[in-house]
Design an enzyme around this catalytic site. Structure first.
Site, PDB file in Angstrom:
ATOM      1  N   LYS A  35       0.854  -1.192   0.000  1.00  0.00           N
ATOM      2  CA  LYS A  35       0.000   0.000   0.000  1.00  0.00           C
ATOM      3  C   LYS A  35       0.894   1.249   0.000  1.00  0.00           C
ATOM      4  CE  LYS A  35      -0.431  -0.541   5.011  1.00  0.00           C
ATOM      5  NZ  LYS A  35      -1.273  -1.120   6.071  1.00  0.00           N
ATOM      6  N   ARG A 130     -10.672  -0.416  14.894  1.00  0.00           N
ATOM      7  CA  ARG A 130     -10.726   0.346  13.637  1.00  0.00           C
ATOM      8  C   ARG A 130     -11.683  -0.388  12.711  1.00  0.00           C
ATOM      9  NH1 ARG A 130      -4.652   1.366  11.571  1.00  0.00           N
ATOM     10  NH2 ARG A 130      -5.080  -0.791  11.021  1.00  0.00           N
ATOM     11  N   TYR A 259      16.052  29.562   9.694  1.00  0.00           N
ATOM     12  CA  TYR A 259      14.816  30.239  10.124  1.00  0.00           C
ATOM     13  C   TYR A 259      14.640  30.177  11.636  1.00  0.00           C
ATOM     14  CZ  TYR A 259      13.203  30.405   5.275  1.00  0.00           C
ATOM     15  OH  TYR A 259      13.073  30.663   3.941  1.00  0.00           O
TER      16      TYR A 259
HETATM   17  C1  LIG Z   1      -0.515  -2.152   6.583  1.00  0.00           C
HETATM   18  C2  LIG Z   1      -1.062  -3.463   7.014  1.00  0.00           C
HETATM   19  C3  LIG Z   1      -0.215  -4.534   7.282  1.00  0.00           C
HETATM   20  C4  LIG Z   1       1.291  -4.398   7.280  1.00  0.00           C
HETATM   21  O1  LIG Z   1       1.689  -3.814   8.500  1.00  0.00           O
HETATM   22  P1  LIG Z   1       3.241  -3.624   8.863  1.00  0.00           P
HETATM   23  O2  LIG Z   1       3.237  -3.119  10.256  1.00  0.00           O
HETATM   24  O3  LIG Z   1       3.757  -2.596   7.893  1.00  0.00           O
HETATM   25  O4  LIG Z   1       3.872  -4.936   8.692  1.00  0.00           O
HETATM   26  C5  LIG Z   1      -0.782  -5.752   7.586  1.00  0.00           C
HETATM   27  N1  LIG Z   1      -2.127  -5.890   7.650  1.00  0.00           N
HETATM   28  C6  LIG Z   1      -2.982  -4.874   7.412  1.00  0.00           C
HETATM   29  C7  LIG Z   1      -4.432  -5.104   7.519  1.00  0.00           C
HETATM   30  C8  LIG Z   1      -2.472  -3.629   7.092  1.00  0.00           C
HETATM   31  O5  LIG Z   1      -3.325  -2.626   6.860  1.00  0.00           O
END
Ligand SMILES: *Cc1c(COP(=O)(O)O)cnc(C)c1O
Length: 362
Positions: A35, A130, A259
């Site tokens: 992703k 979630r 800055y």
């Molecule tokens: C992003 C995600 C993962 C991977 O998680 P990591 O901590 O990056 O290994 C696994 N499962 C779901 C449902 C996710 O959304």
């Protein structure tokens, strides 16, 4: 010439890290999670780096289509499932699996008449709060899916909140597994449990965490999911963000840098100006002392990070000059150290790599 900042993507490191996931979970199939454009590494590059995975998982429906167009013929999984009816049609057209995590999605699927049966991942909420059906509602949701002629395989899945800390006082991985086994009791089908942090617990928690599928993300890109350093976990960085010194300032006691004049020298100093700023994805909130590598030597950030530049202390690196190589993170400079200094995690830094940074492979 282009601005001297580049992100080098190490395809071989992704392959190595995928092998680490397999070594921790030898009996499981692996969804390589890509992703967010492969956690900032580029969708197509991540696809190649993770070519040996059993399937690829993501959350963006349009990128699932892109992976098919790029030639990925293996399984694909949408971890947040479909967002509307058009996504369900797309999933059928492109043979994409999807999570079903709530009543709205279930109703969408019941109303749909996809061109061919879909494989779904029924998600349980085991305390993360979630996504997912509560354990006591899980079997009923499963029965409704099972009743649909256009649903083929149903995988049972959940997601861990604290897999990097097995003794978490609020919600332990043990408690989440207990809730999952309870809610899924008697239901057939493959099981999908662990993210990267969970995968690193599998050798110790073999029976508890045994599952048909695992879902590593961050570990594939060489970042730690927490607990230990990436190096201690046997991971290699898949992204090196490097630039150059483009100017040097010799300053004296009382002189300030950048800055807000946040940094003030208390004696003579040599300051290196690096072509990397927050518009490249470097965190603006990185404080004084954040580690930076110049000519292979660790030094520290001084002064505020600006849009296109940041400034470093060149004490102890007398050979450094305009053109000296600066590694912001990656090989020789763990991204997790930069992240920790900046109050965030490696995930956020790699995902935020900016569009304007030239990307190469090596
Ligand atoms: C992003 C995600 C993962 C991977 O998680 P990591 O901590 O990056 O290994 C696994 N499962 C779901 C449902 C996710 O959304």
């Amino acid at each position: 010439m282009p601005r001297p900042i580049t992100a080098t993507i190490h395809i071989a490191a992704m392959r190595h890290n995928l092998a680490r996931a397999r070594a921790c979970a030898p009996d499981a199939k692996v969804w390589g999670v890509l992703k967010a454009n492969g956690y900032g590494h580029g969708l197509e590059r991540a696809m190649r780096g993770l070519a040996a995975a059993d399937g690829l998982a993501l959350v963006e429906p349009d990128n699932a289509v892109r992976l098919r167009e790029l030639g990925w013929t293996g399984p694909l999984l949408l971890l947040e499932g479909p967002f509307d009816a058009a996504d369900i049609a797309m999933m059928a057209q492109y043979d994409v699996n999807g999570a079903i995590h709530c009543e709205t999605q279930l109703a969408l699927l019941e109303a749909a008449r996809p061109a061919r049966p879909l494989n779904v991942h029924l998600k349980m909420n085991t305390g993360m709060n979630r996504l997912g059906f509560m354990p006591q509602a899980f079997a009923a949701a499963h029965a409704r899916l099972r009743a649909l002629p256009h649903v083929a395989d149903i995988t049972l899945m959940t997601h861990f909140a604290n897999a990097d800390d097995t003794a978490h006082p609020r919600l332990s991985i043990h408690e989440q597994v207990r809730r999952f086994r309870d809610g899924a009791q008697g239901l057939p089908g493959p099981v999908s449990l662990a993210n990267s942090a969970g995968i690193f617990q599998m050798p110790q928690l073999k029976d508890e965490l045994s599952s048909h599928w695992v879902r590593p993300g961050i570990m594939l890109y060489g970042g730690t999911p927490g607990g230990q350093t990436a190096e201690a976990l046997g991971l290699k960085p898949a992204m090196t963000l490097a630039s150059e010194i483009i100017a040097i300032q010799d300053i004296g006691a009382g002189d300030c840098v950048g800055y807000g004049s946040r940094f003030q020298a208390d004696g003579p100093m040599r300051i290196g100006v690096v072509a990397c700023g927050y518009a490249d994805g470097y965190p603006r909130h990185a404080p004084e002392g954040t580690p930076v590598l110049v000519d292979g030597v660790r030094t520290r950030l001084v002064g505020r990070v600006s849009m296109d530049m940041l400034t470093v202390d060149l004490a102890g690196i007398p050979g450094s000059n305009v053109g000296s190589r600066v590694v912001l993170w990656g090989e020789g400079m763990p991204i997790d150290e930069v992240a920790e200094a900046s109050g965030t995690i490696g995930y956020e830094l790699m995902c935020a790599l900016a569009q304007r940074v030239q990307v190469v492979e090596g």
